[in-house]
Design an enzyme around this catalytic site. Structure first.
Site, PDB file in Angstrom:
ATOM      1  N   LYS A 112       0.821  -1.144   0.112  1.00 14.85           N
ATOM      2  CA  LYS A 112       0.109   0.027   0.117  1.00 14.85           C
ATOM      3  C   LYS A 112       0.722   1.294   0.156  1.00 14.85           C
ATOM      4  O   LYS A 112       0.399   2.119  -0.708  1.00 14.85           O
ATOM      5  CB  LYS A 112      -0.889  -0.128   1.259  1.00 14.85           C
ATOM      6  CG  LYS A 112      -2.197  -1.115   1.010  1.00 14.85           C
ATOM      7  CD  LYS A 112      -3.188  -0.927   2.213  1.00 14.85           C
ATOM      8  CE  LYS A 112      -4.254  -1.883   1.996  1.00 14.85           C
ATOM      9  NZ  LYS A 112      -5.082  -2.142   2.972  1.00 14.85           N
ATOM     10  N   LYS A 192      -7.550  -8.724 -14.681  1.00 12.81           N
ATOM     11  CA  LYS A 192      -8.637  -8.797 -13.491  1.00 12.81           C
ATOM     12  C   LYS A 192      -9.533  -7.675 -13.370  1.00 12.81           C
ATOM     13  O   LYS A 192      -9.093  -6.489 -13.382  1.00 12.81           O
ATOM     14  CB  LYS A 192      -7.476  -8.752 -12.346  1.00 12.81           C
ATOM     15  CG  LYS A 192      -8.536  -8.979 -10.950  1.00 12.81           C
ATOM     16  CD  LYS A 192      -7.503  -8.380  -9.647  1.00 12.81           C
ATOM     17  CE  LYS A 192      -8.522  -8.155  -8.644  1.00 12.81           C
ATOM     18  NZ  LYS A 192      -8.178  -7.511  -7.439  1.00 12.81           N
ATOM     19  N   LYS A 195     -11.774  -2.248  -9.446  1.00 13.68           N
ATOM     20  CA  LYS A 195     -12.252  -0.763  -9.795  1.00 13.68           C
ATOM     21  C   LYS A 195     -11.139   0.149 -10.037  1.00 13.68           C
ATOM     22  O   LYS A 195     -11.181   0.861 -10.716  1.00 13.68           O
ATOM     23  CB  LYS A 195     -13.165  -0.049  -8.451  1.00 13.68           C
ATOM     24  CG  LYS A 195     -12.486  -0.378  -7.234  1.00 13.68           C
ATOM     25  CD  LYS A 195     -13.473   0.042  -6.118  1.00 13.68           C
ATOM     26  CE  LYS A 195     -12.840  -0.326  -4.550  1.00 13.68           C
ATOM     27  NZ  LYS A 195     -12.653  -1.734  -4.602  1.00 13.68           N
TER      28      LYS A 195
END
Ligand code: ADP
Ligand code: TRP
Length: 331
Positions: A112, A192, A195
């Site tokens: 992240k 894949k 969003k």
């Protein structure tokens, strides 16, 4: 019956990939009669989303969508993480037995922050809060995606370490369950579905929009008379994931790909036909969900009462767990 818990981050519009990879599993577990807890990981979202309006809207939307998809509040406790504040107290107690290097090795934190998320302390200790979610309700099984396996392992380690450190059997060690349909659903570009790639299909979109989206799925340019390989086609792969590989409609569709002359009317079978079949399937599969969602949007009070009842069931378990944990520590 084992107790099941899972958390979902409120990160915007859910898509067919979320449904096939995660939501369907909750529905299966609910149908099997397990005691299921599903909560919205709002404190976790706060590690990276600092926009009150957006967060509030996302939280609400996730709850409405889950209810629409078929989570049944009579069988499944649905709640918001912030409505069970015992979880944060438990996170502190667990943090006090967590060696710093255990968090340093978490790949989600590294991923992240590498993607540009702020390296705040909340994000760093994210897995401790997740362990608290799981241990607070003494969950036996946690259904998750592959990316979450390390978090469940650390939950077990923390539970064990706490029990050992304070010489008390406060926590049960949870197991995990990976989604049985392990294949990742492709998006309209064949990558894949996610969003962040802008390639999703929203099962709640208005019919016209849904059709445009499905018609824009990328395929090769084989004509209607040419035999095609279904397994290499995104349209077919989405169809198969949704209907199931053994469903007669899937079997029929595959045979039309392989032998286009079998299409009724004898005019051949092209990707346009396959896309229309997929549109029909999506509308059919989600007919009840789409109707329920419209009703839920029209009746906000219904959502509030579901969340209240869900928080009550989770809280009564969490309060007992925290009391036992406090007692073990000497507090
Ligand atoms: P996104 O990639 O759109 O951001 P998330 O990472 O929020 O989705 O995923 C939420 C849940 O949905 C996870 O449990 C994940 O395993 C599942 N999921 C997301 N995308 C897919 C996909 N394309 N195929 C199968 N499962 C998926
Ligand atoms: N970390 C999970 C995710 O990103 C969400 C989550 C928070 C969770 N707490 C949990 C999942 C407890 C399972 C159990 O998807």
């Amino acid at each position: 019956m084992p107790r099941i818990l899972s958390g979902v981050q409120p990160t915007g519009q859910l898509h067919l990939g979320n449904y096939c990879g995660a939501i369907r599993q909750f529905l299966d577990l609910q149908a099997e009669g397990h005691q299921v807890f599903v909560f919205v990981a709002s404190y976790h979202a706060l590690t990276s989303l600092h926009d009150a309006v957006a967060l509030r809207a996302s939280i609400r939307q996730v709850v409405v969508d889950y209810l629409a998809f078929g989570l049944d509040p009579a069988r499944t406790a649905i709640y918001l993480q912030q409505d069970v504040p015992e979880v944060t107290e438990l996170a502190w107690l667990l943090g006090c037995v967590c060696p710093f290097p255990w968090m340093e090795k978490m790949t989600t934190y590294k991923d992240k922050t590498a993607k540009g998320l702020e390296a705040n302390i909340g994000l760093f200790t994210y897995p401790i809060l997740q362990a608290a979610d799981i241990l607070a309700v003494q969950s036996d099984i946690v259904p998750v995606g592959r990316d979450q396996v390390q978090h469940i392992e650390i939950t077990r380690d923390l539970a064990q370490r706490f029990n050992r450190e304070f010489n008390a059997e406060v926590f049960r060690l949870p197991g995990l369950r990976l989604a049985p349909h392990a294949e990742l659903l492709p998006g309209i570009d064949g990558e894949k579905m996610s969003k962040s790639y802008g390639n999703t299909i929203d099962p709640f979109a208005p019919e016209k929009e849904l059709k445009t989206r499905i018609m824009s799925i990328k395929t090769d340019s084989k004509g209607v008379d040419v035999a095609k390989d279904p397994d290499n086609c995104t349209v077919y792969r989405i169809f198969r994931a949704l209907a199931g590989p053994g469903d007669p409609r899937t079997v029929e569709l595959a045979s039309r790909y392989r032998d286009p002359s079998r299409q009724p009317g004898g005019k051949g079978f092209g990707y346009g036909h396959a896309k229309l079949a997929l549109l029909e399937l999506v509308l059919d599969h989600f007919a009840a969900a789409r109707k329920r969602r419209a009703e839920l949007l029209a009746d906000p009070g219904q959502v509030e009462s579901v969340l209240k009842a869900g928080a009550q069931s989770a809280r009564s378990l969490a309060q007992a767990t925290v009391a036992a944990a406090r007692q073990a520590t000497g507090l």
